[in-house]
Design an enzyme around this catalytic site. Structure first.
Site, mmCIF file in Angstrom:
data_model
loop_
_atom_site.group_PDB
_atom_site.id
_atom_site.type_symbol
_atom_site.label_atom_id
_atom_site.label_comp_id
_atom_site.label_asym_id
_atom_site.label_seq_id
_atom_site.Cartn_x
_atom_site.Cartn_y
_atom_site.Cartn_z
ATOM 1 N N ASP A 108 -21.975 23.178 34.764
ATOM 2 C CA ASP A 108 -22.170 24.187 33.712
ATOM 3 C C ASP A 108 -22.906 23.620 32.504
ATOM 4 O O ASP A 108 -22.955 24.237 31.451
ATOM 5 C CB ASP A 108 -20.825 24.779 33.269
ATOM 6 C CG ASP A 108 -19.864 23.723 32.745
ATOM 7 O OD1 ASP A 108 -20.151 22.516 32.877
ATOM 8 O OD2 ASP A 108 -18.816 24.114 32.192
ATOM 9 N N LYS A 159 -10.421 15.703 25.110
ATOM 10 C CA LYS A 159 -9.982 16.776 24.202
ATOM 11 C C LYS A 159 -8.903 16.321 23.209
ATOM 12 O O LYS A 159 -7.746 16.762 23.253
ATOM 13 C CB LYS A 159 -9.521 17.987 25.012
ATOM 14 C CG LYS A 159 -10.610 18.437 25.996
ATOM 15 C CD LYS A 159 -10.509 19.848 26.468
ATOM 16 C CE LYS A 159 -11.754 20.249 27.234
ATOM 17 N NZ LYS A 159 -11.775 19.965 28.659
ATOM 18 N N ASP A 218 -23.134 22.835 26.990
ATOM 19 C CA ASP A 218 -22.174 23.253 28.016
ATOM 20 C C ASP A 218 -22.081 24.772 27.894
ATOM 21 O O ASP A 218 -21.603 25.288 26.888
ATOM 22 C CB ASP A 218 -20.819 22.586 27.754
ATOM 23 C CG ASP A 218 -19.734 23.059 28.728
ATOM 24 O OD1 ASP A 218 -19.835 24.173 29.267
ATOM 25 O OD2 ASP A 218 -18.768 22.303 28.938
HETATM 26 N N1 GDD Z 1 -14.756 21.560 42.657
HETATM 27 C C1 GDD Z 1 -14.074 21.658 41.518
HETATM 28 N N2 GDD Z 1 -12.703 21.636 41.566
HETATM 29 N N3 GDD Z 1 -14.762 21.772 40.359
HETATM 30 C C2 GDD Z 1 -14.046 21.858 39.225
HETATM 31 C C3 GDD Z 1 -12.632 21.856 39.195
HETATM 32 C C4 GDD Z 1 -11.925 21.717 40.453
HETATM 33 O O1 GDD Z 1 -10.683 21.714 40.537
HETATM 34 N N4 GDD Z 1 -12.242 21.966 37.887
HETATM 35 C C5 GDD Z 1 -13.370 22.045 37.160
HETATM 36 N N5 GDD Z 1 -14.475 21.996 37.948
HETATM 37 C C6 GDD Z 1 -15.893 22.013 37.551
HETATM 38 C C7 GDD Z 1 -16.280 23.178 36.643
HETATM 39 O O2 GDD Z 1 -16.821 24.245 37.434
HETATM 40 C C8 GDD Z 1 -17.347 22.554 35.762
HETATM 41 O O3 GDD Z 1 -18.649 22.638 36.331
HETATM 42 C C9 GDD Z 1 -16.964 21.083 35.685
HETATM 43 O O4 GDD Z 1 -16.081 20.838 36.789
HETATM 44 C C10 GDD Z 1 -16.250 20.710 34.367
HETATM 45 O O5 GDD Z 1 -15.143 21.576 34.191
HETATM 46 P P1 GDD Z 1 -14.980 22.427 32.854
HETATM 47 O O6 GDD Z 1 -13.769 23.268 33.018
HETATM 48 O O7 GDD Z 1 -16.252 23.086 32.475
HETATM 49 O O8 GDD Z 1 -14.613 21.256 31.835
HETATM 50 P P2 GDD Z 1 -14.865 21.208 30.255
HETATM 51 O O9 GDD Z 1 -16.160 21.813 29.899
HETATM 52 O O10 GDD Z 1 -13.644 21.723 29.568
HETATM 53 O O11 GDD Z 1 -14.898 19.605 29.999
HETATM 54 C C11 GDD Z 1 -15.710 18.763 30.802
HETATM 55 O O12 GDD Z 1 -17.065 18.834 30.408
HETATM 56 C C12 GDD Z 1 -17.350 18.368 29.067
HETATM 57 C C13 GDD Z 1 -18.851 18.456 28.866
HETATM 58 O O13 GDD Z 1 -19.323 19.721 29.077
HETATM 59 C C14 GDD Z 1 -15.184 17.314 30.652
HETATM 60 O O14 GDD Z 1 -15.889 16.533 31.599
HETATM 61 C C15 GDD Z 1 -15.409 16.789 29.246
HETATM 62 O O15 GDD Z 1 -15.053 15.412 29.171
HETATM 63 C C16 GDD Z 1 -16.880 16.919 28.879
HETATM 64 O O16 GDD Z 1 -17.104 16.484 27.527
HETATM 65 MG MG MG Z 2 -17.597 22.953 30.868
#
Ligand code: GDD
Ligand code: MG
Length: 333
Positions: A108, A159, A218
Protein backbone atom coordinates in the site's frame (compact mmCIF):
# COMPACT_ATOMS: atom_id res chain seq x y z
CA UNK A 1 15.50 -10.45 -8.63
CA UNK A 2 12.45 -11.55 -6.68
CA UNK A 3 10.13 -9.57 -4.41
CA UNK A 4 7.41 -10.45 -1.93
CA UNK A 5 4.57 -7.93 -2.02
CA UNK A 6 2.38 -7.86 1.11
CA UNK A 7 -1.21 -7.35 0.03
CA UNK A 8 -3.17 -9.49 2.45
CA UNK A 9 -4.47 -6.89 4.91
CA UNK A 10 -8.17 -6.12 5.34
CA UNK A 11 -7.77 -2.41 4.58
CA UNK A 12 -10.06 -1.53 7.50
CA UNK A 13 -9.02 2.12 7.58
CA UNK A 14 -10.19 2.49 3.97
CA UNK A 15 -13.73 1.23 4.57
CA UNK A 16 -16.19 1.49 2.90
CA UNK A 17 -13.89 1.58 -0.18
CA UNK A 18 -12.47 -1.83 0.78
CA UNK A 19 -15.86 -3.46 1.46
CA UNK A 20 -15.92 -4.86 -2.07
CA UNK A 21 -12.21 -5.05 -2.95
CA UNK A 22 -8.78 -5.25 -1.32
CA UNK A 23 -7.06 -1.89 -0.96
CA UNK A 24 -4.34 -2.70 -3.47
CA UNK A 25 -7.00 -3.19 -6.17
CA UNK A 26 -8.30 0.36 -5.63
CA UNK A 27 -7.44 2.66 -8.53
CA UNK A 28 -4.74 5.28 -8.20
CA UNK A 29 -5.57 7.64 -11.09
CA UNK A 30 -7.09 4.77 -13.05
CA UNK A 31 -4.36 2.18 -12.41
CA UNK A 32 -4.77 -0.39 -9.60
CA UNK A 33 -2.43 0.36 -6.69
CA UNK A 34 -0.79 -3.08 -7.02
CA UNK A 35 0.11 -2.39 -10.64
CA UNK A 36 1.92 0.83 -9.73
CA UNK A 37 3.81 -0.92 -6.92
CA UNK A 38 4.83 -3.83 -9.17
CA UNK A 39 5.81 -1.48 -12.03
CA UNK A 40 8.20 0.38 -9.70
CA UNK A 41 9.77 -2.91 -8.65
CA UNK A 42 10.07 -3.93 -12.30
CA UNK A 43 11.92 -0.70 -13.09
CA UNK A 44 14.59 -1.79 -10.56
CA UNK A 45 15.08 -5.20 -12.11
CA UNK A 46 12.50 -7.30 -10.27
CA UNK A 47 11.35 -10.04 -12.65
CA UNK A 48 9.10 -12.02 -10.32
CA UNK A 49 6.73 -10.74 -7.65
CA UNK A 50 5.18 -13.04 -5.08
CA UNK A 51 1.84 -11.60 -3.99
CA UNK A 52 1.21 -12.46 -0.37
CA UNK A 53 -2.59 -12.65 -0.33
CA UNK A 54 -5.24 -13.12 2.31
CA UNK A 55 -8.30 -10.88 2.01
CA UNK A 56 -10.13 -11.39 -1.31
CA UNK A 57 -7.35 -13.09 -3.29
CA UNK A 58 -9.69 -13.61 -6.27
CA UNK A 59 -9.63 -9.89 -6.99
CA UNK A 60 -5.95 -10.24 -7.96
CA UNK A 61 -6.12 -13.55 -9.80
CA UNK A 62 -9.14 -12.27 -11.79
CA UNK A 63 -7.37 -9.00 -12.69
CA UNK A 64 -4.17 -10.72 -13.90
CA UNK A 65 -5.37 -14.09 -15.25
CA UNK A 66 -2.19 -14.66 -17.27
CA UNK A 67 -0.03 -14.01 -14.19
CA UNK A 68 1.68 -10.93 -15.63
CA UNK A 69 1.35 -7.49 -14.05
CA UNK A 70 3.24 -4.45 -15.39
CA UNK A 71 5.56 -6.83 -17.25
CA UNK A 72 6.48 -8.72 -14.05
CA UNK A 73 5.70 -12.42 -13.52
CA UNK A 74 3.32 -12.94 -10.59
CA UNK A 75 3.29 -15.82 -8.16
CA UNK A 76 0.27 -16.04 -5.84
CA UNK A 77 0.69 -17.19 -2.23
CA UNK A 78 -2.71 -17.33 -0.52
CA UNK A 79 -2.58 -17.67 3.27
CA UNK A 80 -5.14 -20.01 4.80
CA UNK A 81 -5.40 -17.54 7.72
CA UNK A 82 -3.79 -14.10 8.13
CA UNK A 83 -0.22 -14.69 9.36
CA UNK A 84 0.68 -11.02 9.99
CA UNK A 85 3.60 -9.37 8.23
CA UNK A 86 6.47 -11.77 9.07
CA UNK A 87 4.34 -14.91 8.86
CA UNK A 88 3.15 -13.70 5.46
CA UNK A 89 6.70 -13.08 4.21
CA UNK A 90 7.80 -16.55 5.32
CA UNK A 91 4.78 -18.27 3.80
CA UNK A 92 5.10 -16.40 0.48
CA UNK A 93 8.88 -16.75 0.19
CA UNK A 94 8.84 -20.48 0.90
CA UNK A 95 5.92 -21.11 -1.44
CA UNK A 96 7.84 -19.39 -4.26
CA UNK A 97 11.07 -21.23 -3.41
CA UNK A 98 13.04 -18.07 -2.58
CA UNK A 99 16.57 -19.05 -1.48
CA UNK A 100 18.58 -15.93 -2.29
CA UNK A 101 18.58 -12.21 -1.34
CA UNK A 102 15.09 -10.83 -1.94
CA UNK A 103 12.97 -7.70 -1.61
CA UNK A 104 9.84 -7.19 0.48
CA UNK A 105 7.40 -4.31 0.04
CA UNK A 106 4.22 -3.24 1.79
CA UNK A 107 1.75 -3.19 -1.08
CA UNK A 108 0.00 0.00 0.00
CA UNK A 109 3.05 2.25 -0.29
CA UNK A 110 3.52 4.43 -3.36
CA UNK A 111 7.08 5.68 -3.64
CA UNK A 112 9.91 6.65 -5.96
CA UNK A 113 12.56 5.36 -3.62
CA UNK A 114 15.68 3.90 -5.18
CA UNK A 115 15.44 0.14 -4.60
CA UNK A 116 18.69 -0.42 -6.51
CA UNK A 117 20.56 1.90 -4.10
CA UNK A 118 18.98 0.06 -1.14
CA UNK A 119 20.07 -3.29 -2.61
CA UNK A 120 23.66 -2.06 -3.14
CA UNK A 121 23.84 -0.60 0.39
CA UNK A 122 22.60 -3.92 1.79
CA UNK A 123 25.26 -5.87 -0.12
CA UNK A 124 28.13 -3.51 0.74
CA UNK A 125 27.29 -3.75 4.47
CA UNK A 126 26.85 -7.54 4.37
CA UNK A 127 23.58 -6.94 6.20
CA UNK A 128 21.05 -9.64 7.01
CA UNK A 129 18.30 -7.11 6.36
CA UNK A 130 18.12 -3.49 5.21
CA UNK A 131 15.13 -1.18 5.60
CA UNK A 132 14.41 1.97 3.60
CA UNK A 133 13.56 4.95 5.84
CA UNK A 134 11.52 8.03 5.04
CA UNK A 135 10.94 11.17 7.15
CA UNK A 136 7.39 11.98 8.35
CA UNK A 137 5.86 14.68 10.54
CA UNK A 138 3.96 12.30 12.81
CA UNK A 139 6.03 9.11 13.37
CA UNK A 140 3.65 7.54 15.91
CA UNK A 141 1.57 5.91 13.14
CA UNK A 142 4.59 4.02 11.79
CA UNK A 143 7.62 1.92 12.64
CA UNK A 144 10.26 4.30 14.01
CA UNK A 145 13.89 3.46 13.21
CA UNK A 146 16.91 5.27 14.71
CA UNK A 147 20.29 4.27 13.18
CA UNK A 148 23.97 4.85 13.98
CA UNK A 149 26.55 6.53 11.69
CA UNK A 150 27.21 3.27 9.86
CA UNK A 151 23.50 2.73 9.14
CA UNK A 152 23.05 0.01 11.74
CA UNK A 153 19.58 -0.01 13.32
CA UNK A 154 19.72 0.90 17.02
CA UNK A 155 16.08 0.17 17.78
CA UNK A 156 12.86 -0.66 15.92
CA UNK A 157 9.79 0.79 17.64
CA UNK A 158 6.48 0.00 15.96
CA UNK A 159 3.85 2.72 16.48
CA UNK A 160 5.25 4.42 19.60
CA UNK A 161 2.97 6.57 21.77
CA UNK A 162 2.66 10.10 20.35
CA UNK A 163 5.52 12.33 21.44
CA UNK A 164 7.85 9.48 22.39
CA UNK A 165 9.46 8.63 18.99
CA UNK A 166 13.28 8.86 19.09
CA UNK A 167 13.42 10.14 15.46
CA UNK A 168 11.02 11.08 12.66
CA UNK A 169 12.66 8.61 10.22
CA UNK A 170 10.25 5.73 9.81
CA UNK A 171 10.11 2.33 8.17
CA UNK A 172 9.13 3.03 4.55
CA UNK A 173 7.93 -0.56 4.05
CA UNK A 174 10.64 -1.64 1.57
CA UNK A 175 13.22 -4.19 2.73
CA UNK A 176 16.11 -6.17 1.28
CA UNK A 177 16.41 -9.46 3.17
CA UNK A 178 18.67 -12.50 3.24
CA UNK A 179 16.91 -15.87 3.25
CA UNK A 180 18.28 -16.46 6.80
CA UNK A 181 15.60 -14.01 8.01
CA UNK A 182 13.02 -16.69 7.16
CA UNK A 183 14.59 -19.01 9.76
CA UNK A 184 13.78 -16.43 12.45
CA UNK A 185 10.04 -16.64 11.74
CA UNK A 186 7.97 -19.37 13.42
CA UNK A 187 5.91 -21.51 11.04
CA UNK A 188 2.12 -21.44 10.66
CA UNK A 189 1.30 -18.69 13.14
CA UNK A 190 0.89 -14.94 13.28
CA UNK A 191 4.25 -13.18 13.55
CA UNK A 192 4.83 -9.44 13.08
CA UNK A 193 8.03 -8.49 11.24
CA UNK A 194 7.92 -5.07 12.92
CA UNK A 195 7.33 -6.24 16.50
CA UNK A 196 9.21 -9.53 16.53
CA UNK A 197 11.58 -10.24 13.63
CA UNK A 198 13.22 -6.82 13.26
CA UNK A 199 13.82 -6.42 17.03
CA UNK A 200 15.50 -9.86 17.06
CA UNK A 201 17.78 -8.73 14.21
CA UNK A 202 18.56 -5.48 16.05
CA UNK A 203 19.66 -7.58 19.04
CA UNK A 204 22.01 -9.51 16.70
CA UNK A 205 23.25 -6.25 15.08
CA UNK A 206 22.40 -7.59 11.62
CA UNK A 207 19.74 -5.03 10.64
CA UNK A 208 20.65 -1.90 8.66
CA UNK A 209 18.66 1.00 7.23
CA UNK A 210 19.11 3.75 4.68
CA UNK A 211 17.56 7.23 4.66
CA UNK A 212 15.72 8.32 1.51
CA UNK A 213 14.16 11.66 0.60
CA UNK A 214 12.28 10.21 -2.38
CA UNK A 215 8.53 10.68 -2.78
CA UNK A 216 6.70 8.36 -0.35
CA UNK A 217 3.13 7.83 0.81
CA UNK A 218 1.28 5.00 2.58
CA UNK A 219 -2.11 5.13 0.85
CA UNK A 220 -3.86 3.17 3.62
CA UNK A 221 -6.24 5.89 4.90
CA UNK A 222 -8.87 7.88 2.95
CA UNK A 223 -6.91 11.13 3.29
CA UNK A 224 -3.71 9.48 2.07
CA UNK A 225 -5.51 7.59 -0.71
CA UNK A 226 -6.85 10.93 -1.95
CA UNK A 227 -3.46 12.66 -1.53
CA UNK A 228 -1.62 9.89 -3.42
CA UNK A 229 -3.81 10.60 -6.45
CA UNK A 230 -3.76 14.38 -6.33
CA UNK A 231 0.06 14.22 -6.04
CA UNK A 232 0.11 12.47 -9.42
CA UNK A 233 -1.91 15.15 -11.22
CA UNK A 234 -0.82 18.41 -9.57
CA UNK A 235 2.94 18.09 -10.12
CA UNK A 236 3.90 17.11 -6.57
CA UNK A 237 4.99 13.72 -7.89
CA UNK A 238 4.15 13.96 -11.60
CA UNK A 239 1.68 15.42 -14.08
CA UNK A 240 -0.53 12.55 -15.11
CA UNK A 241 -3.83 13.20 -16.87
CA UNK A 242 -6.77 13.37 -14.51
CA UNK A 243 -8.56 10.78 -16.67
CA UNK A 244 -11.78 11.91 -18.21
CA UNK A 245 -12.23 9.28 -20.91
CA UNK A 246 -15.97 9.46 -21.60
CA UNK A 247 -17.38 11.70 -18.93
CA UNK A 248 -20.36 13.96 -19.36
CA UNK A 249 -19.59 17.18 -17.56
CA UNK A 250 -22.10 20.00 -17.87
CA UNK A 251 -20.43 23.12 -19.27
CA UNK A 252 -21.56 25.13 -16.27
CA UNK A 253 -19.92 22.70 -13.80
CA UNK A 254 -16.50 23.46 -12.30
CA UNK A 255 -14.03 20.58 -11.95
CA UNK A 256 -10.66 21.45 -10.42
CA UNK A 257 -7.68 19.33 -9.41
CA UNK A 258 -9.75 16.15 -9.40
CA UNK A 259 -9.58 12.61 -10.78
CA UNK A 260 -12.56 11.39 -12.82
CA UNK A 261 -13.08 7.76 -13.81
CA UNK A 262 -14.95 6.60 -16.91
CA UNK A 263 -18.61 7.46 -17.53
CA UNK A 264 -18.86 10.13 -14.85
CA UNK A 265 -21.84 12.48 -15.18
CA UNK A 266 -21.74 15.93 -13.56
CA UNK A 267 -24.86 18.12 -13.56
CA UNK A 268 -25.17 21.84 -14.14
CA UNK A 269 -23.71 24.26 -11.65
CA UNK A 270 -21.93 21.49 -9.71
CA UNK A 271 -18.44 22.10 -8.26
CA UNK A 272 -15.86 19.32 -7.75
CA UNK A 273 -12.51 20.24 -6.16
CA UNK A 274 -9.56 18.14 -4.94
CA UNK A 275 -11.64 14.98 -5.16
CA UNK A 276 -11.80 11.53 -6.74
CA UNK A 277 -14.91 10.37 -8.60
CA UNK A 278 -14.60 6.72 -9.62
CA UNK A 279 -16.18 5.06 -12.68
CA UNK A 280 -19.87 5.60 -13.31
CA UNK A 281 -20.44 8.24 -10.62
CA UNK A 282 -23.36 10.64 -11.13
CA UNK A 283 -23.22 14.08 -9.51
CA UNK A 284 -26.53 15.95 -9.51
CA UNK A 285 -26.97 19.61 -10.37
CA UNK A 286 -25.80 22.15 -7.81
CA UNK A 287 -23.74 19.62 -5.84
CA UNK A 288 -20.50 20.70 -4.09
CA UNK A 289 -17.77 18.08 -3.61
CA UNK A 290 -14.56 19.14 -1.84
CA UNK A 291 -11.61 16.92 -0.78
CA UNK A 292 -13.67 13.72 -0.94
CA UNK A 293 -13.91 10.29 -2.58
CA UNK A 294 -17.01 9.01 -4.39
CA UNK A 295 -16.80 5.29 -5.21
CA UNK A 296 -17.93 3.43 -8.31
CA UNK A 297 -21.52 3.96 -9.43
CA UNK A 298 -22.54 6.21 -6.52
CA UNK A 299 -25.20 8.86 -7.22
CA UNK A 300 -25.23 12.18 -5.39
CA UNK A 301 -28.61 13.91 -5.28
CA UNK A 302 -29.02 17.57 -6.32
CA UNK A 303 -27.69 20.39 -4.14
CA UNK A 304 -25.78 18.07 -1.78
CA UNK A 305 -22.56 19.24 -0.14
CA UNK A 306 -19.77 16.75 0.57
CA UNK A 307 -16.47 17.78 2.14
CA UNK A 308 -13.47 17.12 4.42
CA UNK A 309 -12.45 13.65 3.24
CA UNK A 310 -15.91 12.18 3.14
CA UNK A 311 -16.09 8.75 1.51
CA UNK A 312 -19.23 7.62 -0.34
CA UNK A 313 -19.15 3.86 -1.00
CA UNK A 314 -19.83 1.84 -4.14
CA UNK A 315 -23.36 2.22 -5.51
CA UNK A 316 -24.60 4.46 -2.69
CA UNK A 317 -27.50 6.77 -3.67
CA UNK A 318 -27.61 9.99 -1.64
CA UNK A 319 -30.84 11.98 -1.59
CA UNK A 320 -31.01 15.66 -2.59
CA UNK A 321 -29.63 18.21 -0.12
CA UNK A 322 -27.42 15.66 1.68
CA UNK A 323 -24.67 17.24 3.81
CA UNK A 324 -21.57 15.19 4.60
CA UNK A 325 -18.55 16.48 6.52
CA UNK A 326 -15.79 13.92 7.01
CA UNK A 327 -18.42 11.15 6.78
CA UNK A 328 -18.19 7.50 5.70
CA UNK A 329 -21.31 6.20 3.91
CA UNK A 330 -22.20 3.45 4.62
CA UNK A 331 -20.70 3.56 8.09
CA UNK A 332 -18.77 0.41 9.09
CA UNK A 333 -19.48 -1.49 12.24
N1 GDD B 1 -0.46 -11.38 3.49
C1 GDD B 1 -0.69 -10.58 4.52
N2 GDD B 1 -1.10 -11.14 5.71
N3 GDD B 1 -0.50 -9.25 4.37
C2 GDD B 1 -0.73 -8.47 5.44
C3 GDD B 1 -1.16 -8.97 6.69
C4 GDD B 1 -1.34 -10.40 6.82
O1 GDD B 1 -1.73 -10.94 7.88
N4 GDD B 1 -1.30 -7.90 7.54
C5 GDD B 1 -0.97 -6.81 6.83
N5 GDD B 1 -0.63 -7.12 5.55
C6 GDD B 1 -0.18 -6.23 4.47
C7 GDD B 1 -1.10 -5.04 4.20
O2 GDD B 1 -1.99 -5.36 3.13
C8 GDD B 1 -0.11 -3.96 3.80
O3 GDD B 1 0.18 -3.98 2.40
C9 GDD B 1 1.17 -4.31 4.54
O4 GDD B 1 1.05 -5.69 4.93
C10 GDD B 1 1.39 -3.45 5.81
O5 GDD B 1 0.23 -3.54 6.62
P1 GDD B 1 -0.53 -2.22 7.09
O6 GDD B 1 -1.72 -2.66 7.87
O7 GDD B 1 -0.73 -1.28 5.97
O8 GDD B 1 0.54 -1.65 8.14
P2 GDD B 1 0.77 -0.13 8.58
O9 GDD B 1 0.63 0.79 7.43
O10 GDD B 1 -0.05 0.14 9.79
O11 GDD B 1 2.32 -0.19 9.07
C11 GDD B 1 3.31 -0.78 8.25
O12 GDD B 1 3.70 0.09 7.21
C12 GDD B 1 4.32 1.33 7.63
C13 GDD B 1 4.72 2.09 6.38
O13 GDD B 1 3.66 2.31 5.55
C14 GDD B 1 4.53 -1.11 9.15
O14 GDD B 1 5.42 -1.86 8.34
C15 GDD B 1 5.19 0.15 9.66
O15 GDD B 1 6.39 -0.18 10.36
C16 GDD B 1 5.56 1.05 8.49
O16 GDD B 1 6.13 2.28 8.97
MG1 MG C 1 -0.07 0.65 5.49
Amino acid sequence: MRAVVLVGGFGTRLRPLTNDRPKQMLPIVGVPMIERVVATLGSHGVTEAVLSLGYRPDAFTDAYPDGICAGVLLHYAVEPDPLDTAGAVRYAALSAGIDDTFIVVNGDVLTDLDVTELWNFHKSHSAEGTIALTPVDEPSHYGVVPIDDDGRVIEFVEKPAPGTAPTNWINAGTYVLEPSVLDRIAADRRVSIERKTFPSMVADESLYALHSDAYWIDAGTPAAYLRAQLDLIDGTRSHEDALRPSDEVDTSAVVENSVLGANVVIGNGAVVRNSVLMDGVTIGPGVRIYDSIIATGARIGPDSQISEVSVVGTGVELPAHSALVGARIPESD
